[in-house]
Design a protein around this motif. Sequence first.
Motif, PDB file in Angstrom:
ATOM      1  N   ASN A 117       0.829  -1.261  -0.058  1.00 36.03           N
ATOM      2  CA  ASN A 117      -0.078  -0.086  -0.163  1.00 36.03           C
ATOM      3  C   ASN A 117       0.850   1.346   0.146  1.00 36.03           C
ATOM      4  O   ASN A 117       2.057   1.171   0.750  1.00 36.03           O
ATOM      5  N   VAL A 118       0.576   2.380  -0.615  1.00 34.71           N
ATOM      6  CA  VAL A 118       1.074   3.535  -0.710  1.00 34.71           C
ATOM      7  C   VAL A 118       0.414   4.640   0.036  1.00 34.71           C
ATOM      8  O   VAL A 118      -0.997   4.528  -0.108  1.00 34.71           O
ATOM      9  N   PHE A 124       6.550   7.917  -3.760  1.00 36.41           N
ATOM     10  CA  PHE A 124       6.447   6.995  -4.705  1.00 36.41           C
ATOM     11  C   PHE A 124       6.563   7.169  -6.276  1.00 36.41           C
ATOM     12  O   PHE A 124       6.266   8.383  -6.707  1.00 36.41           O
ATOM     13  N   GLN A 125       7.371   6.641  -7.068  1.00 36.31           N
ATOM     14  CA  GLN A 125       7.632   6.847  -8.490  1.00 36.31           C
ATOM     15  C   GLN A 125       7.420   5.790  -9.370  1.00 36.31           C
ATOM     16  O   GLN A 125       7.693   4.671  -8.907  1.00 36.31           O
ATOM     17  N   TRP A 126       6.592   6.055 -10.486  1.00 41.26           N
ATOM     18  CA  TRP A 126       6.441   4.859 -11.351  1.00 41.26           C
ATOM     19  C   TRP A 126       6.274   5.400 -12.777  1.00 41.26           C
ATOM     20  O   TRP A 126       5.080   6.254 -12.842  1.00 41.26           O
ATOM     21  N   ASN A 127       7.193   5.191 -13.735  1.00 36.87           N
ATOM     22  CA  ASN A 127       6.923   5.587 -14.953  1.00 36.87           C
ATOM     23  C   ASN A 127       7.025   4.392 -15.846  1.00 36.87           C
ATOM     24  O   ASN A 127       8.115   3.720 -16.194  1.00 36.87           O
ATOM     25  N   ILE A 135       9.558   2.683  -7.721  1.00 35.50           N
ATOM     26  CA  ILE A 135      10.624   3.058  -6.433  1.00 35.50           C
ATOM     27  C   ILE A 135       9.510   3.588  -5.295  1.00 35.50           C
ATOM     28  O   ILE A 135       8.743   4.476  -5.520  1.00 35.50           O
ATOM     29  N   HIS A 136       9.675   2.931  -4.125  1.00 36.54           N
ATOM     30  CA  HIS A 136       8.552   3.273  -3.076  1.00 36.54           C
ATOM     31  C   HIS A 136       9.683   3.498  -1.798  1.00 36.54           C
ATOM     32  O   HIS A 136      10.184   2.446  -1.228  1.00 36.54           O
ATOM     33  N   TYR A 152       0.116  -1.198  -5.141  1.00 32.11           N
ATOM     34  CA  TYR A 152       0.825  -1.528  -6.390  1.00 32.11           C
ATOM     35  C   TYR A 152       1.223  -3.048  -5.975  1.00 32.11           C
ATOM     36  O   TYR A 152       1.346  -3.438  -4.853  1.00 32.11           O
ATOM     37  N   ALA A 153       1.229  -3.757  -7.296  1.00 40.24           N
ATOM     38  CA  ALA A 153       1.774  -5.201  -7.062  1.00 40.24           C
ATOM     39  C   ALA A 153       2.507  -5.577  -8.319  1.00 40.24           C
ATOM     40  O   ALA A 153       2.215  -5.047  -9.377  1.00 40.24           O
TER      41      ALA A 153
END
Length: 283
Positions: A117-118, A124-127, A135-136, A152-153
Amino acid sequence: MNTTAISPIDVARQNIGAYKGELLAALPSHLQDKGVGWLTSALSALRKNPEVLKCANQDPGSLIVALSEAAQKGLMPGTDEYYITPKGGKILGVVGYQGEVELMYRAGAVSSVIVENVYEKDKFQWNPGTMTKPIHDVDWFGGDRGKIIGSYAYAIMKDGAVSKVVIVNQERIDRAKKASATAGKSFSPWTSDEAAMILKTAAHDLAKWVPTSAEYIREQVRAIRDVANEPVKPAPEPTPEAVVSPRQHHPAPEPAADTVTGELVDEGEQTDADAAWFAQQDA
């Protein structure tokens, strides 16, 4: 004339005991030697909550249906693997977060499953176009992380590849909660453990992208057999980089935790008595 009334928990025990053979026969091989404990876990789920027990006795058929599903999937009822919940006077079985993850591991295709969970104060970074995984960054000792804003998973496959990354935002959380048959009820897992249900939503979405069935294992066995029958033995594949299983980050709940209310229950000798009773049936 014997007017002694049988207690509700005794009624439930007898109802489950009547289907002991069928339920245990449905368990996968890795749980066959834990059959009595599996039955005891099911009864404990009823013992912990009066509403669950009431519905189980009111409609024992729905209880057996739920337990049969749990048995076929090889999940432990009354835990975060498989919830036993009341709905409309009947029993409804719900695969939990840990159940979703367990099914992925059991298929044998993944070496690690990451579901997190965020929270609003996390970084949090996701591209998707430039990154293989998010990257969490979490300040584990910084106190309040704020409210959950999503999850996320993803999975690390046995060959080291990264699966599709699944992102669950607030809209997806709301849709999952709306689709739940028990959401909004006091006994619902969405009420007692919303964080776990959000994790379950992410794990459930990931399950669409990684193998979770025994058929995958059979395909692998057939593939190994076919390769062994080839005249030229192929070069061995490189050993994938070891990955620490996230199970260490998501320990199983205390066995005495009420998966409906979240309260701790001291079952003591009751659980031992239940196990002894089931063990004696058809002995």
